[in-house]
Enzyme design. Structure first.
Site, short mmCIF file in Angstrom:
data_model
loop_
_atom_site.label_atom_id
_atom_site.label_comp_id
_atom_site.label_asym_id
_atom_site.label_seq_id
_atom_site.Cartn_x
_atom_site.Cartn_y
_atom_site.Cartn_z
N SER A 274 2.63 -41.73 51.21
CA SER A 274 3.03 -43.09 50.84
C SER A 274 3.15 -43.98 52.08
CB SER A 274 4.37 -43.08 50.11
OG SER A 274 4.36 -42.16 49.06
N1 SAH Z 1 5.84 -37.85 48.87
C1 SAH Z 1 4.50 -37.63 49.34
C2 SAH Z 1 3.45 -38.44 48.62
C3 SAH Z 1 3.40 -38.13 47.19
S1 SAH Z 1 1.84 -38.32 46.41
C4 SAH Z 1 4.38 -37.83 50.84
O1 SAH Z 1 5.36 -38.20 51.49
O2 SAH Z 1 3.30 -37.58 51.37
C5 SAH Z 1 2.33 -37.57 44.89
C6 SAH Z 1 2.34 -36.06 44.93
O3 SAH Z 1 2.88 -35.63 43.69
C7 SAH Z 1 0.95 -35.44 45.04
O4 SAH Z 1 0.93 -34.53 46.11
C8 SAH Z 1 0.77 -34.71 43.70
O5 SAH Z 1 0.02 -33.51 43.80
C9 SAH Z 1 2.21 -34.44 43.31
N2 SAH Z 1 2.46 -34.23 41.89
C10 SAH Z 1 1.88 -34.86 40.83
N3 SAH Z 1 2.41 -34.40 39.68
C11 SAH Z 1 3.34 -33.46 40.02
C12 SAH Z 1 4.22 -32.62 39.27
N4 SAH Z 1 4.26 -32.62 37.94
N5 SAH Z 1 5.04 -31.79 39.94
C13 SAH Z 1 5.03 -31.75 41.30
N6 SAH Z 1 4.21 -32.51 42.06
C14 SAH Z 1 3.38 -33.36 41.43
#
Ligand code: SAH
Length: 220
Positions: free
Chosen positions: A59
């Protein structure tokens, strides 16, 4: 702090926008380049999301700071972080709370996040591979929950059930126009604030379909 002049610029901007000095200090402490794939490191201190592989993104740093501020952390909390991705958001949260439990459905991302957290010398983040849309019942309720993927109403409801009395949860909605939402539990009541527009990848229910299969049992 990073000696890159872009780091100074970005951290100054965050300092102007964010009222909580603990959040600004946490942003200064965590080296974002460690959480970015090597070829993109020259851009690590730009205020923008970057690709981290598996079609996911780290992000925007100003948004990470904003979401951390909305959680109103004091330092004693265990935070549930849904969507580990690069591990950067979890790393910043770890400077603001006692412990972070961070869930990611894609094992390869979780593994890389673990390496980055180790390289950053951070040891109060527990990484879990699984579906974070159901939260983490083993350690619920939580004083703070951070969700970094666009959350449909059903998942919002189940995660809110794992919020302790007085606890806060920050998440992006999954509507066509996504918005940041802060939920605050007050006994049986939930106070819900819809805030600024954001853009996140979707929260996908279920674990990664491409998880490695278990190893065959030895000795046959
Ligand atoms: N917080 C992260 C960015 C998040 S992007 C950072 O600092 O880099 C969103 C993430 O959520 C992705 O890696 C995706 O694979 C994950 N994601 C999506 N659905 C999910 C779920 N149901 N449970 C856990 N992770 C999930």
């Amino acid at each position: 702090m990073d000696s890159d002049p872009a780091a100074q610029l970005l951290l100054d901007e965050i300092g102007r926008r964010i009222g909580d000095p603990r959040v600004v200090a946490a942003m200064e402490e965590v080296p974002r380049p460690l959480f970015v794939p090597e070829p993109l490191r020259p851009d690590a201190w730009a205020n923008k999301p970057l690709a981290i592989g598996e079609e996911q993104t780290i992000s925007q740093p100003a948004l990470v700071a904003r979401m951390c501020e909305l959680l109103e952390l004091k330092g004693h909390e265990t935070v549930l972080d849904v969507g580990t991705g690069s591990g950067y958001h979890a790393a910043v949260l770890s400077r603001l709370a006692a412990r972070v439990i961070s869930i990611e459905r894609r094992p390869a991302l979780s593994q890389r996040a673990g390496e980055a957290l180790t390289a950053a010398g951070i040891n109060n983040v527990v990484l879990v591979i699984g579906d974070g849309s159901c939260g983490y019942p083993l350690n619920a309720p939580f004083t703070a929950i951070n969700v970094a993927a666009a959350t449909p109403p059903g998942a919002e409801e189940s995660l809110a059930r794992q919020l302790a009395d007085g606890g806060r949860m920050v998440l992006p909605t999954a509507a066509k126009v996504q918005r940041l939402v802060r939920l605050r539990r007050n006994g049986n009541r939930l106070i819900r604030e819809e805030l600024e527009e954001v853009a996140f990848v979707p929260l996908v229910a279920g674990q990664d379909a491409f998880s490695p299969a278990p190893l065959p049992s030895p000795g046959r």
